[in-house]
Design a protein around this motif. Sequence first.
Motif, short mmCIF file in Angstrom:
data_model
loop_
_atom_site.label_atom_id
_atom_site.label_comp_id
_atom_site.label_asym_id
_atom_site.label_seq_id
_atom_site.Cartn_x
_atom_site.Cartn_y
_atom_site.Cartn_z
N ARG A 181 0.84 -1.21 0.00
CA ARG A 181 0.00 0.00 0.00
C ARG A 181 0.87 1.26 0.00
O ARG A 181 0.58 2.23 -0.71
CB ARG A 181 -0.90 0.03 1.25
CG ARG A 181 -2.10 -0.88 1.19
CD ARG A 181 -3.18 -0.47 2.23
NE ARG A 181 -2.68 -0.48 3.60
CZ ARG A 181 -2.74 -1.54 4.42
NH1 ARG A 181 -3.27 -2.68 4.01
NH2 ARG A 181 -2.29 -1.46 5.66
N ALA A 185 0.94 4.13 -2.86
CA ALA A 185 0.64 5.52 -2.53
C ALA A 185 1.74 6.43 -3.08
O ALA A 185 1.47 7.50 -3.64
CB ALA A 185 0.50 5.70 -1.03
N ARG A 188 1.53 6.49 -7.01
CA ARG A 188 0.31 7.09 -7.56
C ARG A 188 0.47 8.57 -7.80
O ARG A 188 0.00 9.10 -8.81
CB ARG A 188 -0.84 6.86 -6.57
CG ARG A 188 -2.20 6.76 -7.22
CD ARG A 188 -3.17 6.03 -6.32
NE ARG A 188 -2.93 6.25 -4.90
CZ ARG A 188 -2.94 5.26 -4.00
NH1 ARG A 188 -3.14 4.02 -4.37
NH2 ARG A 188 -2.74 5.53 -2.74
N ASN A 189 1.11 9.25 -6.87
CA ASN A 189 1.16 10.71 -6.96
C ASN A 189 2.31 11.24 -7.80
O ASN A 189 2.73 12.36 -7.61
CB ASN A 189 1.23 11.32 -5.55
CG ASN A 189 -0.14 11.32 -4.94
OD1 ASN A 189 -0.95 10.44 -5.25
ND2 ASN A 189 -0.42 12.31 -4.11
N GLN B 138 4.52 14.80 7.35
CA GLN B 138 3.16 15.12 6.89
C GLN B 138 2.65 16.36 7.62
O GLN B 138 2.06 17.26 7.00
CB GLN B 138 2.21 13.95 7.15
CG GLN B 138 2.48 12.76 6.21
CD GLN B 138 1.53 11.60 6.44
OE1 GLN B 138 0.99 11.42 7.54
NE2 GLN B 138 1.31 10.79 5.40
N ALA B 144 2.81 14.37 1.42
CA ALA B 144 1.36 14.37 1.25
C ALA B 144 0.72 13.66 2.45
O ALA B 144 1.28 12.72 3.01
CB ALA B 144 0.98 13.65 -0.04
N THR B 145 -0.46 14.15 2.84
CA THR B 145 -1.06 13.64 4.07
C THR B 145 -1.98 12.44 3.84
O THR B 145 -2.47 11.85 4.79
CB THR B 145 -1.87 14.75 4.78
OG1 THR B 145 -2.74 15.33 3.82
CG2 THR B 145 -0.95 15.81 5.35
N GLY B 146 -2.20 12.10 2.59
CA GLY B 146 -3.12 10.99 2.31
C GLY B 146 -2.70 9.65 2.90
O GLY B 146 -3.45 9.04 3.67
N PRO B 147 -1.52 9.17 2.58
CA PRO B 147 -1.17 7.80 2.97
C PRO B 147 -0.99 7.65 4.47
O PRO B 147 -0.62 8.59 5.17
CB PRO B 147 0.18 7.56 2.27
CG PRO B 147 0.32 8.64 1.26
CD PRO B 147 -0.46 9.80 1.76
N ASP B 148 -1.25 6.46 4.96
CA ASP B 148 -0.99 6.10 6.35
C ASP B 148 0.54 6.06 6.55
O ASP B 148 1.24 5.35 5.81
CB ASP B 148 -1.60 4.71 6.60
CG ASP B 148 -1.49 4.27 8.05
OD1 ASP B 148 -0.56 4.73 8.76
OD2 ASP B 148 -2.32 3.45 8.47
N ARG B 190 6.58 14.03 -2.73
CA ARG B 190 5.28 13.98 -2.05
C ARG B 190 5.13 15.23 -1.18
O ARG B 190 6.04 15.67 -0.57
CB ARG B 190 5.19 12.75 -1.17
CG ARG B 190 5.19 11.49 -1.99
CD ARG B 190 4.69 10.36 -1.17
NE ARG B 190 3.34 10.64 -0.73
CZ ARG B 190 2.25 10.48 -1.48
NH1 ARG B 190 2.37 10.04 -2.71
NH2 ARG B 190 1.06 10.77 -1.02
#
Lengths: 190, 190
Positions: A181, A185, A188-189, B138, B144-148, B190
């Motif tokens: 994952r 992630a 993807r960006n 983050q 980027a703040t999206g991913p865990d 990111r």
Amino acid sequence: MYSEAMATQDRLIETTQELLWERGYVGTSPKAIQQRAGVGQGSMYHHFTGKSDLAAAALSRSAQQLRAQAEQQLAGPGTAYERIAAYLLRDREVLRGCRIGRMAQDPDVIAEAELRRPVEETFDWLCGRIAEIVAEGQADGEFATGPDPADIAAAVVAVLQGGYVLARAADSPEPFHQAVRGALALLRNR
Amino acid sequence: MYSEAMATQDRLIETTQELLWERGYVGTSPKAIQQRAGVGQGSMYHHFTGKSDLAAAALSRSAQQLRAQAEQQLAGPGTAYERIAAYLLRDREVLRGCRIGRMAQDPDVIAEAELRRPVEETFDWLCGRIAEIVAEGQADGEFATGPDPADIAAAVVAVLQGGYVLARAADSPEPFHQAVRGALALLRNR
């Protein structure tokens, strides 16, 4: 007679594939192969000169199977990202680890050119194949064009191999899925 | 007398650390430990109940050393990216592989709780430590703040572990460096 000999040879190779996956090269004895395959010592040495010859045949077959499986996702439909994601997310027996990658820890495999070769060639092929897809994604504007596609491909393959290591250490597939994952992630960006 | 006993115990642990790194658990015999340490069988069994007890002490010490080394970069100065980069780019004996990670391929280590525990705990600690840094990055708007953060951390640790696998397969440190460059390229943007 011909087909019986072929069947014996085949069973020896298949059994060796299994034992190498489970126990590694150092941990696999000719006796264990003979016992699990139900083949006598004489018959084994009729078909193969020894453990290393048989292991080379087994690794070579595992390498072929791994490539064919990888191609199912890598040559599939979709964008570059989607094809890499399909490959990373494919159903796997995570806790068994990679039957090719695990051999790289085995000092006797690394020291013997005939045994190391199928391992090295498999990763060369896999990294090269994924680098092609990354390059396509860069050409299509899907991925940033800065990084060398070979570097991104090596990172993707390393995430899988390292994911297996983390999963086996935890005795749980979860760290493998986390690593996949995380890699997706990051990919993807771009 | 006391210090002599300590020195013997210490030498046994250090020798076992080396042999486990080189040969794995399955490939390391009590006899090989005794020979390399220059310690008799009686003396070894005076200090340890057996190979598994000694291996547990050796893995536990290797785990402590690995954490201390990792903290040198992870607790160092710089942004989140810079600290993770410093950790990934640290000078390593790439072809020897990771002395903790390589144990995860060993079925007898995975099957024995006392041996698997230091391996699992080391990766839990390392992934948790890197996840903290990712979370800081983050919060600072660096990532980027999206991913865990735990997913990104697992991917980073997996890249290292998988990089070792690729390097040993190729008998060259280059694929390790490629994977690290790829991971850093993915993290940077990111």
